[in-house]
Design an enzyme around this catalytic site. Structure first.
Site, PDB file in Angstrom:
ATOM      1  N   GLU A  34       0.838  -1.205   0.000  1.00  0.00           N
ATOM      2  CA  GLU A  34       0.000   0.000   0.000  1.00  0.00           C
ATOM      3  C   GLU A  34       0.869   1.251   0.000  1.00  0.00           C
ATOM      4  OE1 GLU A  34      -3.086   0.104  -1.215  1.00  0.00           O
ATOM      5  OE2 GLU A  34      -3.641  -1.330   0.350  1.00  0.00           O
ATOM      6  N   HIS A  35       0.489   2.190  -0.858  1.00  0.00           N
ATOM      7  CA  HIS A  35       1.237   3.434  -1.050  1.00  0.00           C
ATOM      8  C   HIS A  35       2.661   3.161  -1.544  1.00  0.00           C
ATOM      9  CE1 HIS A  35      -1.817   6.277   0.380  1.00  0.00           C
ATOM     10  NE2 HIS A  35      -2.193   5.289   1.167  1.00  0.00           N
ATOM     11  N   ALA A 122     -15.651   3.462  -2.033  1.00  0.00           N
ATOM     12  CA  ALA A 122     -15.286   2.563  -0.927  1.00  0.00           C
ATOM     13  C   ALA A 122     -13.820   2.167  -0.966  1.00  0.00           C
ATOM     14  CB  ALA A 122     -16.154   1.312  -0.973  1.00  0.00           C
ATOM     15  N   LEU A 124     -12.577   0.487  -3.686  1.00  0.00           N
ATOM     16  CA  LEU A 124     -12.506  -0.753  -4.465  1.00  0.00           C
ATOM     17  C   LEU A 124     -12.351  -0.455  -5.957  1.00  0.00           C
ATOM     18  CD1 LEU A 124     -15.166  -2.817  -2.495  1.00  0.00           C
ATOM     19  CD2 LEU A 124     -12.685  -2.930  -2.302  1.00  0.00           C
ATOM     20  N   SER A 126     -13.881   1.712  -8.231  1.00  0.00           N
ATOM     21  CA  SER A 126     -14.968   1.833  -9.206  1.00  0.00           C
ATOM     22  C   SER A 126     -14.524   2.741 -10.355  1.00  0.00           C
ATOM     23  CB  SER A 126     -16.234   2.369  -8.547  1.00  0.00           C
ATOM     24  OG  SER A 126     -16.002   3.633  -7.993  1.00  0.00           O
ATOM     25  N   GLU A 159      -7.401   9.494 -15.569  1.00  0.00           N
ATOM     26  CA  GLU A 159      -7.776   9.798 -14.177  1.00  0.00           C
ATOM     27  C   GLU A 159      -6.942  10.960 -13.628  1.00  0.00           C
ATOM     28  OE1 GLU A 159      -9.281   6.902 -11.815  1.00  0.00           O
ATOM     29  OE2 GLU A 159      -9.268   8.193 -10.056  1.00  0.00           O
ATOM     30  N   ASP A 171      -4.447   0.417  -9.557  1.00  0.00           N
ATOM     31  CA  ASP A 171      -5.862   0.079  -9.757  1.00  0.00           C
ATOM     32  C   ASP A 171      -6.130  -0.253 -11.222  1.00  0.00           C
ATOM     33  OD1 ASP A 171      -5.720   1.041  -7.195  1.00  0.00           O
ATOM     34  OD2 ASP A 171      -6.794   2.906  -7.621  1.00  0.00           O
TER      35      ASP A 171
HETATM   36  C1  GLA Z   1      -5.283   4.583  -4.197  1.00  0.00           C
HETATM   37  C2  GLA Z   1      -4.601   4.879  -5.523  1.00  0.00           C
HETATM   38  C3  GLA Z   1      -3.584   3.790  -5.861  1.00  0.00           C
HETATM   39  C4  GLA Z   1      -2.637   3.550  -4.688  1.00  0.00           C
HETATM   40  C5  GLA Z   1      -3.424   3.347  -3.394  1.00  0.00           C
HETATM   41  C6  GLA Z   1      -2.531   3.236  -2.195  1.00  0.00           C
HETATM   42  O1  GLA Z   1      -6.067   3.427  -4.318  1.00  0.00           O
HETATM   43  O2  GLA Z   1      -5.562   4.957  -6.553  1.00  0.00           O
HETATM   44  O3  GLA Z   1      -2.876   4.142  -7.018  1.00  0.00           O
HETATM   45  O4  GLA Z   1      -1.711   4.591  -4.567  1.00  0.00           O
HETATM   46  O5  GLA Z   1      -4.322   4.422  -3.175  1.00  0.00           O
HETATM   47  O6  GLA Z   1      -1.783   2.068  -2.258  1.00  0.00           O
END
Ligand code: GLA
Length: 381
Positions: A34-35, A122, A124, A126, A159, A171
């Site tokens: 994450e991140h 949320a 996820l 979308s 985006e 994502d």
């Molecule tokens: C969001 C961003 C992703 C990623 C996460 C954190 O979902 O869209 O690109 O940076 O935060 O891991």
């Protein structure tokens, strides 16, 4: 009724014939990493069995006309006059048209009906699901060749630059390139990936805290800047290029807050590679412990968790059959993810929902997720 079954009659009602194409792109949940994506690092998401669907047929002109069943609204634009009209679901489609045309794709107009069941806001993805469904639709109707690894960065560009949300590549790559039954081990610098099989006895459970945070964008951008400044300090392109030994030797010279942010990212990249090894070796106990360590790092060093997320993770980890849990996605609210023994997952879902409601007065949503295939064309006639 499932979503696909709703599409065809809705299309017939709007346009008087059957659709020529049906496309679908899924949302995602990130298992670990994450991140790390915007630090050129590693992530391990999977695509989930919640998706955006579009049924469509070609138009002779350069118009795109879409009926959203979820928003009960029509929107239209011309491929020759792409101008942002602010916010709204159609901007994701318009942004995709803009990014594809800018990259040299010769697009055709179309009309279609869109529907989805990825919960909005949320965490996820979308948005990524909508973008990839739109990209899949444009590529199909324009008779072009689909290439997931080329599409995901264009969807990210839409985006970032059209919708105006500064996300990384995770994502879009998950929605574009995931494989059913597998997690996607992705190198966010090279965009090379491996599909890692998920064992049959393992259930992936998404736990939505029913909390959202308004100022998510500014906190996200602030974290990105802190990571960039740490990378500059180490003299590298991105924190991906700093290993734990280098960090331990020199990290102490960083300003304390930046130091903690960098420590999370460097450690989290290691969590991902270790998680992949654990999955490959069938060592679900270790995998679970890595999720818990990831959560602690996000909570204490990166500071993107929230009270609701911490409560959810704690409750989840206390249930029988749970290997581990952590917040997932950008944070500050939204969802946690838990890895649970498949035989215990029904009881797990009921108990976690009940205890979370008791402790917070909030009604959570619990989704037991299947790992599905990335964006695809399901009908072409
Ligand atoms: C969001 C961003 C992703 C990623 C996460 C954190 O979902 O869209 O690109 O940076 O935060 O891991």
């Amino acid at each position: 009724m499932d979503l696909r079954a709703r599409l065809t009659p809705a299309f017939e009602e709007c346009f008087g014939t059957l659709p020529t194409f049906i496309v679908r792109a899924p949302g995602r949940v990130n298992l670990i990493g994450e991140h790390t994506d915007y630090n050129d690092g590693f992530v391990l998401p999977m695509a989930i069995d919640r998706a955006v669907w579009i049924a469509l047929r070609r138009r002779r002109d350069r118009q795109v006309i879409v009926h959203s069943l979820d928003f009960d609204a029509f929107a239209a634009f011309s491929l020759d006059q792409l101008q942002s009209k602010g916010l709204g679901w159609i901007e994701y489609l318009r942004g995709i048209a803009w990014a594809l045309q800018k990259a040299g794709y010769a697009l055709t107009g179309w009309e279609g009906v869109m529907v989805g069941d990825v919960p909005i806001g949320a965490g996820l993805s979308s948005s990524a699901a909508t973008e990839l469904a739109a990209a899949r639709a444009f590529i199909a109707v324009s008779e072009l060749e689909w290439d997931a690894v080329k599409m995901a960065p264009l969807a990210q560009k839409a985006e970032n630059e059209w919708v105006g949300v500064n996300c990384g590549i995770m994502d879009q790559m998950a929605s574009a390139a995931a494989r059913a039954g597998h997690a996607l081990f992705l190198d966010c610098r090279s965009l090379t990936f491996e599909h890692i099989p998920l064992p049959a006895g393992l259930s992936v459970v998404v736990l939505d805290t029913a909390t959202r945070r308004g100022l998510l964008d500014s906190a996200y951008n602030e974290r990105r800047q802190q990571c960039e400044s740490a990378a500059r300090f180490f003299g590298v392109r991105a924190l991906r290029d700093v290993d734990m030994r280098t960090f331990e030797a020199r990290g102490g010279q960083l300003e304390p807050l930046t130091c903690r942010r960098a420590r999370h990212v460097i450690r989290e990249n290691e969590h991902v590679t270790r998680a992949v090894a654990a999955l490959r070796g069938g060592d679900l106990e270790t995998l679970g412990r890595l999720l818990v360590a990831s959560h602690a790092s996000l909570r204490d060093d990166f500071e993107v968790s929230s009270q609701a997320l911490n409560i959810m993770v704690k409750i989840a980890c206390q249930q029988p059959g749970c290997f581990g849990a952590r917040m997932t996605g950008a944070g500050f609210g939204g969802c946690a993810v838990a890895l649970v023994h498949a035989e215990k997952v029904q009881d797990f879902a009921i108990c976690v929902a009940k205890k979370y409601a008791q402790q917070t007065d909030l009604t959570p949503n619990v989704y037991i997720c299947q790992a599905v295939e990335g964006a695809g064309l399901l009908l072409s006639s």
